[in-house]
Every structure is written in C-alpha cells, then in structure tokens.
Scaffold this motif. Structure first.
Motif, PDB file in Angstrom:
ATOM      1  N   MET A 171      12.913 -16.601  -4.678  1.00 48.74           N
ATOM      2  CA  MET A 171      12.921 -16.455  -3.152  1.00 48.74           C
ATOM      3  C   MET A 171      13.305 -14.620  -3.062  1.00 48.74           C
ATOM      4  O   MET A 171      12.768 -13.991  -2.096  1.00 48.74           O
ATOM      5  N   GLY A 172      14.101 -14.391  -3.741  1.00 47.69           N
ATOM      6  CA  GLY A 172      14.456 -12.793  -3.713  1.00 47.69           C
ATOM      7  C   GLY A 172      13.468 -11.860  -3.968  1.00 47.69           C
ATOM      8  O   GLY A 172      13.414 -10.734  -3.348  1.00 47.69           O
ATOM      9  N   ILE A 173      12.406 -12.451  -5.021  1.00 47.88           N
ATOM     10  CA  ILE A 173      11.442 -11.223  -5.433  1.00 47.88           C
ATOM     11  C   ILE A 173      10.542 -11.284  -4.180  1.00 47.88           C
ATOM     12  O   ILE A 173       9.991 -10.186  -3.913  1.00 47.88           O
ATOM     13  N   GLY A 174      10.336 -12.381  -3.606  1.00 49.71           N
ATOM     14  CA  GLY A 174       9.403 -12.552  -2.427  1.00 49.71           C
ATOM     15  C   GLY A 174       9.803 -11.619  -1.268  1.00 49.71           C
ATOM     16  O   GLY A 174       9.162 -11.093  -0.489  1.00 49.71           O
ATOM     17  N   ALA A 175      11.127 -11.915  -1.294  1.00 45.27           N
ATOM     18  CA  ALA A 175      11.589 -10.915   0.072  1.00 45.27           C
ATOM     19  C   ALA A 175      11.734  -9.492  -0.368  1.00 45.27           C
ATOM     20  O   ALA A 175      11.281  -8.538   0.460  1.00 45.27           O
ATOM     21  N   LEU A 176      12.005  -9.072  -1.636  1.00 42.31           N
ATOM     22  CA  LEU A 176      11.609  -7.758  -2.011  1.00 42.31           C
ATOM     23  C   LEU A 176      10.175  -7.125  -1.991  1.00 42.31           C
ATOM     24  O   LEU A 176       9.982  -6.209  -1.551  1.00 42.31           O
ATOM     25  N   PHE A 177       9.494  -8.106  -2.264  1.00 45.31           N
ATOM     26  CA  PHE A 177       7.980  -7.761  -1.996  1.00 45.31           C
ATOM     27  C   PHE A 177       7.868  -7.629  -0.688  1.00 45.31           C
ATOM     28  O   PHE A 177       6.948  -6.450  -0.131  1.00 45.31           O
ATOM     29  N   GLY A 178       7.989  -8.418   0.125  1.00 47.98           N
ATOM     30  CA  GLY A 178       7.863  -8.119   1.711  1.00 47.98           C
ATOM     31  C   GLY A 178       8.548  -7.025   2.287  1.00 47.98           C
ATOM     32  O   GLY A 178       8.001  -6.228   3.090  1.00 47.98           O
ATOM     33  N   PHE A 179       9.689  -6.587   1.886  1.00 42.53           N
ATOM     34  CA  PHE A 179      10.346  -5.407   2.322  1.00 42.53           C
ATOM     35  C   PHE A 179       9.716  -4.026   1.978  1.00 42.53           C
ATOM     36  O   PHE A 179       9.422  -3.384   2.546  1.00 42.53           O
ATOM     37  N   GLY A 180       9.146  -4.122   0.398  1.00 40.60           N
ATOM     38  CA  GLY A 180       8.458  -2.940   0.067  1.00 40.60           C
ATOM     39  C   GLY A 180       7.143  -2.795   0.662  1.00 40.60           C
ATOM     40  O   GLY A 180       6.699  -1.759   1.151  1.00 40.60           O
ATOM     41  N   PHE A 181       6.465  -4.037   1.109  1.00 35.51           N
ATOM     42  CA  PHE A 181       5.083  -3.697   1.632  1.00 35.51           C
ATOM     43  C   PHE A 181       5.216  -3.159   3.068  1.00 35.51           C
ATOM     44  O   PHE A 181       4.536  -2.373   3.689  1.00 35.51           O
ATOM     45  N   ILE A 182       6.432  -3.935   3.806  1.00 35.98           N
ATOM     46  CA  ILE A 182       6.551  -3.550   5.422  1.00 35.98           C
ATOM     47  C   ILE A 182       7.056  -2.136   5.422  1.00 35.98           C
ATOM     48  O   ILE A 182       6.586  -1.451   6.256  1.00 35.98           O
ATOM     49  N   SER A 183       7.652  -1.547   4.222  1.00 37.11           N
ATOM     50  CA  SER A 183       8.397  -0.562   4.414  1.00 37.11           C
ATOM     51  C   SER A 183       7.107   0.852   4.267  1.00 37.11           C
ATOM     52  O   SER A 183       7.335   1.783   4.899  1.00 37.11           O
ATOM     53  N   LEU A 184       6.154   0.358   3.674  1.00 37.21           N
ATOM     54  CA  LEU A 184       4.985   1.521   3.612  1.00 37.21           C
ATOM     55  C   LEU A 184       4.633   1.677   5.149  1.00 37.21           C
ATOM     56  O   LEU A 184       4.041   2.728   5.255  1.00 37.21           O
ATOM     57  N   PHE A 185       4.346   0.548   5.916  1.00 34.61           N
ATOM     58  CA  PHE A 185       4.029   0.772   7.386  1.00 34.61           C
ATOM     59  C   PHE A 185       4.992   1.712   8.103  1.00 34.61           C
ATOM     60  O   PHE A 185       4.946   2.344   8.960  1.00 34.61           O
ATOM     61  N   VAL A 186       6.267   1.085   8.153  1.00 39.91           N
ATOM     62  CA  VAL A 186       7.473   1.484   8.901  1.00 39.91           C
ATOM     63  C   VAL A 186       7.713   2.758   8.718  1.00 39.91           C
ATOM     64  O   VAL A 186       7.993   3.662   9.569  1.00 39.91           O
ATOM     65  N   PHE A 187       8.072   3.141   7.380  1.00 40.49           N
ATOM     66  CA  PHE A 187       8.511   4.548   7.132  1.00 40.49           C
ATOM     67  C   PHE A 187       7.175   5.503   6.984  1.00 40.49           C
ATOM     68  O   PHE A 187       7.631   6.679   6.886  1.00 40.49           O
ATOM     69  N   GLY A 188       5.952   5.123   7.101  1.00 42.64           N
ATOM     70  CA  GLY A 188       5.042   5.695   7.042  1.00 42.64           C
ATOM     71  C   GLY A 188       4.419   6.477   8.475  1.00 42.64           C
ATOM     72  O   GLY A 188       3.349   7.071   8.431  1.00 42.64           O
ATOM     73  N   ALA A 189       5.030   5.590   9.457  1.00 44.80           N
ATOM     74  CA  ALA A 189       4.734   5.969  10.877  1.00 44.80           C
ATOM     75  C   ALA A 189       5.124   7.408  11.148  1.00 44.80           C
ATOM     76  O   ALA A 189       6.225   7.807  11.178  1.00 44.80           O
ATOM     77  N   ASP A 190       4.001   8.244  11.699  1.00 41.24           N
ATOM     78  CA  ASP A 190       4.413   9.627  12.089  1.00 41.24           C
ATOM     79  C   ASP A 190       4.592   9.839  13.403  1.00 41.24           C
ATOM     80  O   ASP A 190       5.424  10.302  13.942  1.00 41.24           O
ATOM     81  N   ASN A 191       3.800   9.368  14.367  1.00 43.48           N
ATOM     82  CA  ASN A 191       3.552   9.525  15.816  1.00 43.48           C
ATOM     83  C   ASN A 191       3.945   7.966  16.214  1.00 43.48           C
ATOM     84  O   ASN A 191       2.978   7.334  16.684  1.00 43.48           O
ATOM     85  N   VAL A 192       5.283   7.890  16.699  1.00 38.30           N
ATOM     86  CA  VAL A 192       5.690   6.525  17.208  1.00 38.30           C
ATOM     87  C   VAL A 192       5.587   6.444  18.782  1.00 38.30           C
ATOM     88  O   VAL A 192       5.935   7.608  19.128  1.00 38.30           O
ATOM     89  N   ASP A 193       5.145   5.458  19.325  1.00 42.12           N
ATOM     90  CA  ASP A 193       5.114   5.586  20.736  1.00 42.12           C
ATOM     91  C   ASP A 193       6.646   5.404  21.255  1.00 42.12           C
ATOM     92  O   ASP A 193       7.559   4.512  20.944  1.00 42.12           O
ATOM     93  N   PRO A 194       7.045   6.218  22.488  1.00 43.70           N
ATOM     94  CA  PRO A 194       8.427   6.045  22.908  1.00 43.70           C
ATOM     95  C   PRO A 194       8.731   4.608  23.524  1.00 43.70           C
ATOM     96  O   PRO A 194       9.871   4.301  23.621  1.00 43.70           O
ATOM     97  N   ALA A 195       7.691   4.131  24.105  1.00 43.32           N
ATOM     98  CA  ALA A 195       7.849   2.655  24.485  1.00 43.32           C
ATOM     99  C   ALA A 195       8.299   1.757  23.634  1.00 43.32           C
ATOM    100  O   ALA A 195       8.971   0.559  24.068  1.00 43.32           O
ATOM    101  N   TRP A 196       8.258   1.865  22.308  1.00 45.28           N
ATOM    102  CA  TRP A 196       8.776   0.973  21.327  1.00 45.28           C
ATOM    103  C   TRP A 196      10.242   0.747  21.227  1.00 45.28           C
ATOM    104  O   TRP A 196      10.813  -0.126  20.453  1.00 45.28           O
ATOM    105  N   GLY A 197      10.990   1.872  21.638  1.00 49.23           N
ATOM    106  CA  GLY A 197      12.057   1.698  21.541  1.00 49.23           C
ATOM    107  C   GLY A 197      12.939   2.398  20.399  1.00 49.23           C
ATOM    108  O   GLY A 197      12.180   3.053  19.511  1.00 49.23           O
TER     109      GLY A 197
END
Length: 92
Positions: free
Chosen positions: A1-27
């Motif tokens: 289950m840890g491998i699945g969690a690491l895969f999920g973290f790596g996959f979402i990191s591509l989106f989260v840390f790759g965001a350039d122009n974030v909306d200030p309304a997101w917080g």
C-alpha cells in the motif's frame, strides 16, 4: 500500500508543483488537500493488488483476469483521488 501511496504522491506532484499561475481564490495552502487525498486513494487502490495475493487462484486465466481487474481498480482509485484532491482548484 505504501508503493501505491508513493505513486499517488508522485503523480499529483506533477500537477501541484507544476502549477505556474495559481488563482488567489484557492488560498495560500491549496496544495495540502491534493497532496493528502491522492496518495490516500493510491494506497486504497493498491489494496486490490494485496488482496489478489491473499486469495490464490489455480488457473493462469483467472489469475490474469484478477490482475487486470486489480489494475483497473488501481487506475480508477487514482483518478478519483485526483478529482477529489484537485476539486475546487485545478479541477473546476
């Protein structure tokens, strides 16, 4: 289950840390929700692979079908984790 969690973290990191122009309304801390939710769903999805090993099968065909079904369950849970994690921010 840890491998699945690491895969999920790596996959979402591509989106989260790759965001350039974030909306200030997101917080200020909008990244926390996706970085928690998606790895959680990744670990739940990898539970399907663990359950496959608990109940062994006798034929190659049924083992292959269970492997494919486990992969589909994992992909679906990662997708749901992405949707729920990014809901209200990038998934709008």
């Amino acid at each position: 289950m840890g491998i699945g969690a690491l895969f999920g973290f790596g996959f979402i990191s591509l989106f989260v840390f790759g965001a350039d122009n974030v909306d200030p309304a997101w917080g200020k801390y909008w990244q926390i929700k996706p970085l928690i939710v998606t790895p959680l769903f990744g670990s739940i999805g990898s539970l399907a692979f663990y359950l496959r090993d608990i109940f062994p099968t006798k034929s190659v065909l049924s083992d292959t079908l269970i492997l494919v079904a486990s992969a589909i369950v994992f992909i679906m849970t990662i997708w749901v984790g992405l949707v729920l994690g990014l809901d209200g921010t990038m998934w709008d």
